[in-house]
Write a protein that holds these residues in place. Structure first.
Motif, short mmCIF file in Angstrom:
data_model
loop_
_atom_site.label_atom_id
_atom_site.label_comp_id
_atom_site.label_asym_id
_atom_site.label_seq_id
_atom_site.Cartn_x
_atom_site.Cartn_y
_atom_site.Cartn_z
N LEU A 1 10.59 -3.65 31.87
CA LEU A 1 10.75 -2.76 33.03
C LEU A 1 12.07 -2.00 32.97
O LEU A 1 12.11 -0.80 33.17
CB LEU A 1 10.63 -3.56 34.33
CG LEU A 1 9.36 -4.44 34.44
CD1 LEU A 1 9.32 -5.17 35.77
CD2 LEU A 1 8.09 -3.61 34.26
N TYR A 2 13.16 -2.73 32.73
CA TYR A 2 14.47 -2.06 32.65
C TYR A 2 15.49 -3.02 32.01
O TYR A 2 15.25 -4.23 31.93
CB TYR A 2 14.98 -1.63 34.03
CG TYR A 2 15.02 -2.74 35.06
CD1 TYR A 2 16.13 -3.56 35.21
CD2 TYR A 2 13.92 -2.97 35.90
CE1 TYR A 2 16.17 -4.57 36.15
CE2 TYR A 2 13.94 -4.00 36.84
CZ TYR A 2 15.06 -4.78 36.97
OH TYR A 2 15.09 -5.80 37.88
N LYS A 3 16.61 -2.42 31.59
CA LYS A 3 17.70 -3.25 31.04
C LYS A 3 18.58 -3.71 32.19
O LYS A 3 18.94 -2.92 33.07
CB LYS A 3 18.51 -2.44 30.03
CG LYS A 3 19.53 -3.31 29.35
CD LYS A 3 20.15 -2.69 28.14
CE LYS A 3 21.16 -3.70 27.59
NZ LYS A 3 22.05 -3.16 26.63
N ARG A 4 18.91 -4.98 32.22
CA ARG A 4 19.67 -5.55 33.34
C ARG A 4 21.17 -5.51 33.05
O ARG A 4 21.58 -5.44 31.90
CB ARG A 4 19.24 -7.01 33.56
CG ARG A 4 17.74 -7.19 33.60
CD ARG A 4 17.23 -8.52 33.99
NE ARG A 4 18.00 -9.69 33.67
CZ ARG A 4 17.58 -10.93 33.91
NH1 ARG A 4 16.38 -11.13 34.45
NH2 ARG A 4 18.31 -11.96 33.60
N HIS B 1 16.66 -7.90 29.27
CA HIS B 1 15.69 -6.94 29.81
C HIS B 1 14.76 -7.65 30.79
O HIS B 1 14.34 -8.78 30.55
CB HIS B 1 14.89 -6.32 28.66
CG HIS B 1 15.70 -5.39 27.81
ND1 HIS B 1 16.62 -5.84 26.90
CD2 HIS B 1 15.74 -4.04 27.75
CE1 HIS B 1 17.19 -4.81 26.30
NE2 HIS B 1 16.67 -3.70 26.80
N GLU B 2 14.46 -6.95 31.87
CA GLU B 2 13.49 -7.46 32.84
C GLU B 2 12.10 -7.24 32.25
O GLU B 2 11.75 -6.12 31.88
CB GLU B 2 13.67 -6.69 34.16
CG GLU B 2 12.91 -7.26 35.34
CD GLU B 2 13.53 -8.55 35.89
OE1 GLU B 2 14.67 -8.91 35.53
OE2 GLU B 2 12.84 -9.19 36.70
N LEU C 1 13.29 2.85 26.37
CA LEU C 1 12.29 2.67 27.42
C LEU C 1 11.64 3.97 27.90
O LEU C 1 10.47 3.98 28.27
CB LEU C 1 12.94 1.96 28.61
CG LEU C 1 12.87 0.43 28.53
CD1 LEU C 1 13.60 -0.19 29.68
CD2 LEU C 1 11.41 -0.03 28.49
N GLU C 2 12.41 5.05 27.85
CA GLU C 2 11.86 6.31 28.38
C GLU C 2 10.83 6.93 27.43
O GLU C 2 10.06 7.80 27.80
CB GLU C 2 12.98 7.32 28.74
CG GLU C 2 13.95 7.71 27.64
CD GLU C 2 14.96 6.60 27.25
OE1 GLU C 2 15.79 6.88 26.40
OE2 GLU C 2 14.90 5.47 27.77
N HIS D 1 3.68 2.17 28.43
CA HIS D 1 3.72 0.83 29.03
C HIS D 1 2.31 0.28 29.24
O HIS D 1 1.46 0.98 29.80
CB HIS D 1 4.44 0.89 30.37
CG HIS D 1 5.89 1.24 30.23
ND1 HIS D 1 6.88 0.28 30.17
CD2 HIS D 1 6.52 2.42 30.09
CE1 HIS D 1 8.05 0.87 30.01
NE2 HIS D 1 7.86 2.17 29.96
#
Ligand SMILES: C[C@](O)(CO)[C@H](O)COP(=O)(O)OP(=O)(O)OC[C@H]1O[C@@H](n2ccc(N)nc2=O)[C@H](O)[C@@H]1O
Ligand SMILES: Nc1ncnc2c1ncn2[C@@H]1O[C@H](COP(=O)(O)OP(=O)(O)OP(=O)(O)O)[C@@H](O)[C@H]1O
Length: 290
Positions: free
Chosen positions: A18-21, A26-27, A187-188, A192
């Motif tokens: 989902l995203y980098k924390r 990473h989540e 991620l972009e 997904h």
């Protein structure tokens, strides 16, 4: 008393990031399930010796504090002030650095086994919480079965097991660094997978929908660096697997196959050009651990 514990490999049927924390991890949101490819862990008490010894014939498996099974025993010894020693014999069947959580499963089996041997009376949830200190995949491996994993992978929600099928695995002769794959993930720029659609397909026991829903956001990173992984995917599809995906950070590719004859064709076809090929059943259920 010596204790023998099974340490099964996992595959990720769906893996989304989902995203980098802020803490560097990473989540994730993923569906994981256990397969009938397992290491065997034997726990042997060492009377009068307050030590942890790792015994393994596999030259890729560290026999010191780098071993995740060693770390599991050390964590329990320190947390509960245990003064007993143990030898941990590891018979490896899961390929190393393959994306199948071999080391994590050895650590989880060690936690489950020592919980019994040392009569600690810890619940699965307590063991999984301890396991998460060793690695993100360890919590799932403590539970086994089939689950949704969130957080950095350590928050486990068990779900139904998928309908039974064959899993053919092929590992090219390369080891992949999980940290490097996460680091190279942009991620972009990736597509997904829909993890909820996978969960619904499993709950409905809809094999065709499960096959349509497999996806792994890390696949593109590893495929880009190692074209041989893409080649194995193509071949597995060509030989007739119902669904084909890379597991975890790779490089192992798995195929789901419903029918025995088709499984044999895929297995034989891959054996022609890949050394490490396995045909196993999906375990999926928690009670298959011991
Ligand atoms: C790829 C998977 O195997 C999918 O199940 C897991 O996400 C990885 O689990 P693992 O190998 O147990 O990972 P860990 O040993 O905890 O972490 C190794 C490295 O991978 C990266 N890492 C791992 C898990 C996560 N959610 N985010 C990350 O960014 C971190 O750089 C970390 O230093
Ligand atoms: N018990 C163990 N078995 C195998 N490797 C271990 C073990 N303990 C530590 N290691 C180390 O961990 C590294 C990664 O091995 P492992 O087989 O666990 O990777 P993996 O299957 O890719 O893991 P994951 O899928 O959780 O990312 C190995 O290179 C090895 O040095």
């Amino acid at each position: 008393m010596r204790l023998s514990v099974k340490a099964p490999a996992k595959i990720n049927l769906s893996l989304d990031v989902l995203y980098k924390r802020p803490d560097g991890y990473h989540e994730v949101k993923m569906v994981m399930t256990t397969i009938d490819l397992a290491d065997r862990i034997e726990l042997i008490p060492l009377p009068g010796e307050d030590a942890i010894r790792i015994v393994s014939q596999n030259r890729f498996v560290p026999d010191d504090c780098r071993n995740l099974a060693y770390q599991a025993a050390k964590l329990l010894k320190e947390t509960f002030s245990i003064r007993e020693g143990v030898a941990i014999s590891i018979t490896k069947h899961i390929p190393v650095a393959a994306g199948l959580a071999g080391g994590s499963s050895d650590a989880a089996a060690t936690l489950r086994g020592l919980n019994k041997l040392w009569r600690l009376g810890l619940s699965v949830h307590e063991l999984a919480t301890l396991g998460a200190q060793i690695g993100s995949d360890v919590a799932f491996c403590v539970y086994g079965g089939t689950a949704v994993a969130t957080g950095r992978g350590e928050i486990i929600t068990p779900i139904s097991s998928p309908p039974p099928c064959w899993v053919v695995l092929a590992k090219p002769p390369i080891g992949v660094s999980t940290a490097e794959v996460y680091r190279n993930l942009q991620l972009e720029h990736v597509s997904h997978p829909d993890v909820d659609v996978m969960v619904e397909a499993i709950e409905r026991q809809d094999y065709a929908a499960i096959c349509r829903s497999v996806g792994n956001v890390l696949e593109e990173v590893t495929l880009k660096k190692y074209p041989e992984v893409a080649h194995i995917k193509e071949q597995m599809r060509r030989f007739g697997a119902d669904a084909v995906l890379m597991s975890g950070s790779g490089p192992t590719v798995f195929g789901l196959i419903e029918h025995d004859s088709r499984m044999q064709r895929v297995y034989n076809g891959l054996r022609g050009f890949c050394d490490q090929v396995f045909a196993v059943r999906l375990l999926g259920e928690r009670h298959s651990l011991d």
